[in-house]
Enzyme design. Structure first.
Site, PDB file in Angstrom:
ATOM      1  N   ARG A 112       0.662  -1.303   0.163  1.00  0.00           N
ATOM      2  CA  ARG A 112      -0.026  -0.125  -0.186  1.00  0.00           C
ATOM      3  C   ARG A 112       1.080   1.253  -0.010  1.00  0.00           C
ATOM      4  O   ARG A 112       0.453   2.365   0.472  1.00  0.00           O
ATOM      5  CB  ARG A 112      -0.894  -0.025   1.345  1.00  0.00           C
ATOM      6  CG  ARG A 112      -1.902  -1.028   1.120  1.00  0.00           C
ATOM      7  CD  ARG A 112      -3.440  -0.717   1.885  1.00  0.00           C
ATOM      8  NE  ARG A 112      -4.045  -1.853   2.077  1.00  0.00           N
ATOM      9  CZ  ARG A 112      -4.078  -2.820   2.660  1.00  0.00           C
ATOM     10  NH1 ARG A 112      -3.109  -3.173   3.534  1.00  0.00           N
ATOM     11  NH2 ARG A 112      -4.999  -3.887   2.340  1.00  0.00           N
TER      12      ARG A 112
ATOM     13  N   LYS B 210       3.024  11.754 -11.249  1.00  0.00           N
ATOM     14  CA  LYS B 210       2.297  10.623 -11.866  1.00  0.00           C
ATOM     15  C   LYS B 210       3.117   9.327 -12.160  1.00  0.00           C
ATOM     16  O   LYS B 210       4.285   9.846 -12.792  1.00  0.00           O
ATOM     17  CB  LYS B 210       1.899  11.292 -13.133  1.00  0.00           C
ATOM     18  CG  LYS B 210       0.705  12.380 -13.112  1.00  0.00           C
ATOM     19  CD  LYS B 210       0.082  12.475 -14.558  1.00  0.00           C
ATOM     20  CE  LYS B 210      -0.708  13.624 -14.638  1.00  0.00           C
ATOM     21  NZ  LYS B 210      -0.878  13.988 -16.116  1.00  0.00           N
TER      22      LYS B 210
ATOM     23  N   GLU C 259      10.354  17.835 -24.987  1.00  0.00           N
ATOM     24  CA  GLU C 259       9.451  18.084 -23.986  1.00  0.00           C
ATOM     25  C   GLU C 259      10.058  19.616 -23.647  1.00  0.00           C
ATOM     26  O   GLU C 259       9.198  20.672 -23.232  1.00  0.00           O
ATOM     27  CB  GLU C 259       9.832  17.258 -22.697  1.00  0.00           C
ATOM     28  CG  GLU C 259       9.253  16.019 -22.900  1.00  0.00           C
ATOM     29  CD  GLU C 259       7.712  15.740 -22.893  1.00  0.00           C
ATOM     30  OE1 GLU C 259       7.055  16.815 -22.825  1.00  0.00           O
ATOM     31  OE2 GLU C 259       7.037  14.570 -22.985  1.00  0.00           O
TER      32      GLU C 259
ATOM     33  N   LYS D 114       8.141  22.804 -14.673  1.00  0.00           N
ATOM     34  CA  LYS D 114       7.205  21.688 -14.590  1.00  0.00           C
ATOM     35  C   LYS D 114       6.999  21.421 -13.183  1.00  0.00           C
ATOM     36  O   LYS D 114       5.569  21.587 -12.773  1.00  0.00           O
ATOM     37  CB  LYS D 114       7.892  20.201 -15.000  1.00  0.00           C
ATOM     38  CG  LYS D 114       6.868  18.978 -14.609  1.00  0.00           C
ATOM     39  CD  LYS D 114       6.783  18.006 -15.627  1.00  0.00           C
ATOM     40  CE  LYS D 114       5.716  17.024 -15.237  1.00  0.00           C
ATOM     41  NZ  LYS D 114       5.959  15.738 -15.953  1.00  0.00           N
TER      42      LYS D 114
ATOM     43  N   ARG E 285      -2.471  22.199 -15.023  1.00  0.00           N
ATOM     44  CA  ARG E 285      -1.325  21.335 -15.375  1.00  0.00           C
ATOM     45  C   ARG E 285      -1.760  20.331 -16.506  1.00  0.00           C
ATOM     46  O   ARG E 285      -0.946  20.072 -17.427  1.00  0.00           O
ATOM     47  CB  ARG E 285      -1.442  20.150 -14.173  1.00  0.00           C
ATOM     48  CG  ARG E 285      -0.647  18.960 -14.520  1.00  0.00           C
ATOM     49  CD  ARG E 285      -0.323  17.983 -13.301  1.00  0.00           C
ATOM     50  NE  ARG E 285       0.949  16.952 -13.774  1.00  0.00           N
ATOM     51  CZ  ARG E 285       1.284  16.267 -12.920  1.00  0.00           C
ATOM     52  NH1 ARG E 285       1.023  16.082 -11.402  1.00  0.00           N
ATOM     53  NH2 ARG E 285       2.273  15.368 -13.130  1.00  0.00           N
TER      54      ARG E 285
ATOM     55  N   ASN F   2       0.066  18.844 -21.387  1.00  0.00           N
ATOM     56  CA  ASN F   2      -0.371  17.773 -22.382  1.00  0.00           C
ATOM     57  C   ASN F   2      -0.265  18.432 -23.726  1.00  0.00           C
ATOM     58  O   ASN F   2      -0.693  17.750 -24.696  1.00  0.00           O
ATOM     59  CB  ASN F   2      -1.878  17.484 -22.216  1.00  0.00           C
ATOM     60  CG  ASN F   2      -1.580  16.663 -20.809  1.00  0.00           C
ATOM     61  OD1 ASN F   2      -1.083  15.868 -20.633  1.00  0.00           O
ATOM     62  ND2 ASN F   2      -2.791  16.880 -20.195  1.00  0.00           N
TER      63      ASN F   2
ATOM     64  N   HIS G   9       0.021  10.767 -27.783  1.00  0.00           N
ATOM     65  CA  HIS G   9      -0.075   9.678 -27.224  1.00  0.00           C
ATOM     66  C   HIS G   9      -0.899   8.535 -28.248  1.00  0.00           C
ATOM     67  O   HIS G   9      -0.569   7.578 -28.359  1.00  0.00           O
ATOM     68  CB  HIS G   9      -0.579   9.631 -26.075  1.00  0.00           C
ATOM     69  CG  HIS G   9       0.214  10.012 -25.060  1.00  0.00           C
ATOM     70  ND1 HIS G   9      -0.571  10.327 -23.743  1.00  0.00           N
ATOM     71  CD2 HIS G   9       1.534  10.089 -24.812  1.00  0.00           C
ATOM     72  CE1 HIS G   9       0.700  10.857 -22.775  1.00  0.00           C
ATOM     73  NE2 HIS G   9       1.776  10.527 -23.688  1.00  0.00           N
TER      74      HIS G   9
ATOM     75  N   HIS H  42       8.742   8.757 -28.227  1.00  0.00           N
ATOM     76  CA  HIS H  42       7.787   9.954 -27.600  1.00  0.00           C
ATOM     77  C   HIS H  42       7.972  11.215 -27.985  1.00  0.00           C
ATOM     78  O   HIS H  42       7.155  11.975 -28.361  1.00  0.00           O
ATOM     79  CB  HIS H  42       7.985   9.763 -25.976  1.00  0.00           C
ATOM     80  CG  HIS H  42       7.180  10.944 -25.082  1.00  0.00           C
ATOM     81  ND1 HIS H  42       5.731  10.371 -24.977  1.00  0.00           N
ATOM     82  CD2 HIS H  42       7.398  11.715 -24.555  1.00  0.00           C
ATOM     83  CE1 HIS H  42       5.201  11.198 -24.377  1.00  0.00           C
ATOM     84  NE2 HIS H  42       6.014  12.528 -24.086  1.00  0.00           N
TER      85      HIS H  42
HETATM   86  N1  GLY Z   1       5.779  11.543 -13.723  1.00  0.00           N
HETATM   87  C1  GLY Z   1       5.627  12.393 -14.647  1.00  0.00           C
HETATM   88  C2  GLY Z   1       4.554  13.284 -14.268  1.00  0.00           C
HETATM   89  O1  GLY Z   1       4.036  13.395 -13.112  1.00  0.00           O
HETATM   90  O2  GLY Z   1       4.090  14.323 -15.281  1.00  0.00           O
END
Ligand code: GLY
Length: 339
Positions: free
Chosen positions: A108, A130, A172, A214, A228, A232, A239, A249
């Site tokens: 967990r 993420k 990026e 970022k 955020r 994208n 994607h 990518h």
């Molecule tokens: N780990 C990449 C993000 O959070 O965007």
């Protein structure tokens, strides 16, 4: 070694900008730490892994899947890893994503950190919390948001980075410039991949600038309810193309950024598409790709940013000013077929 702590709503991350791998032992207790890396990084930097417990993964996006996560978990059980264990992903975006994912679900949730070894991971993938895995063509469809406890930079890893990987990172960086930083856009126009590969100080500054862009965006909107989404830019279409056309990518989002610029012309009167395309080209990235619109629209409709019939699309009002617009799926489809 300088440490800077960044607070996010869900936790804080210590960033060691000019750290060096040898300092890892000062950040995390060797006995309770498992490093996760891939075969490529391990083969090139084997000495650095000496005296650490290591799990070595096969390299490549195709291994960013649940089966790999299961295999890591089995190895952690064999190693008797417990709630005190720290996982450290030493690698590019695939390694950092899967490390963060496994650390978020194993028992967990256990502590984790990253040593990003690619330009893309330094400026993007290691930051933001993420993490996740792909399922078929659906990228990052399963995952969690959880901030790493630390990120340790060691630019020595970049010495062995293939040119294609530099280009991925620059995709990026160009994205960040397009949505947030017109001065950086101009700086990039004056230089090239070769320049940054040779000039370590400008490279170091560029990496830090991008990491901070970022971080600031994620600090303000960790759960991606608002700004955020700007990150994208180029990714909605990118994607959808990436796994279907076996593009890197960087290549996929470069094409995605070109189309987003064209949509921005159509919907917002944006006038700098040629400059963006020129910059992509300057950094070895493609602007266009001929693709099957129906096939791509099918995946695009599954995008996590879609709500009902609307896709949250990131457009540019001008260089350095990204904006979020809800575009009906049919309109996206119609605009794609006109380009
Ligand atoms: N780990 C990449 C993000 O959070 O965007």
């Amino acid at each position: 070694m300088t440490r800077q702590s960044f607070q996010f709503p869900g936790g804080s991350t210590d960033l060691y900008f000019a750290g060096g791998f040898s300092h890892l032992k000062d950040i995390t207790d060797r006995r309770n730490t498992v490093l996760i890396t891939d075969e490529q990084v391990f083969a090139l930097h084997q000495k650095r892994f000496r005296n650490w417990k290591v799990i070595v993964l096969k390299a490549g996006e195709e291994y960013k899947v649940q089966a790999t996560a299961d295999s890591i978990i089995e190895q952690l059980i064999d190693m008797e890893a417990d709630r005190k264990t720290t996982l450290v992903g030493v690698g590019g975006g695939v390694v950092t994503d899967i490390t963060g994912y496994v650390a978020s679900v194993y028992m967990r949730g256990i502590r984790f950190g990253f040593v990003p070894t690619t330009l893309l991971a330094l400026v993007d993938a290691s930051i933001g919390g993420k993490n996740g895995i792909d399922l078929g063509v659906y990228k990052n469809i399963v995952g969690t948001i959880r901030q790493p406890a630390f990120i340790l930079h060691d630019l020595v890893f970049l010495n062995t980075l293939p040119v294609a990987e530099w280009q991925n990172g620059f995709a990026e960086i160009i994205k960040h410039a397009c949505i947030k930083d017109p001065a950086m856009f101009r700086e990039l126009q004056e230089h090239s991949v070769e320049y940054y590969r040779k000039k370590k100080i400008p490279l170091c500054k560029l990496i830090q600038k991008n990491a901070r862009i970022k971080i600031r965006i994620v600090q303000a909107d960790e759960r991606e309810q608002g700004d955020r989404k700007l990150l994208n830019f180029g990714h909605t279409l990118g994607h959808a193309l990436e796994n279907q056309y076996e593009l890197s990518h960087g290549q996929a989002i470069a094409v995605g950024m070109t189309y987003a610029c064209r949509f921005s012309e159509e919907l917002l009167g944006f006038r700098r598409s040629e400059d963006v395309i020129g910059l992509l080209d300057q950094y070895g990235l493609p602007a266009y790709l001929s693709f099957d619109h129906k096939k791509v629209m099918k995946v695009l409709k599954m995008d996590k940013k879609r709500e009902q019939n609307l896709i949250s699309y990131i457009l540019l009002e001008r260089i350095g000013k990204g904006v979020i617009r809800q575009i009906p799926v049919d309109q996206v489809s119609a605009m794609l077929s006109l380009i």
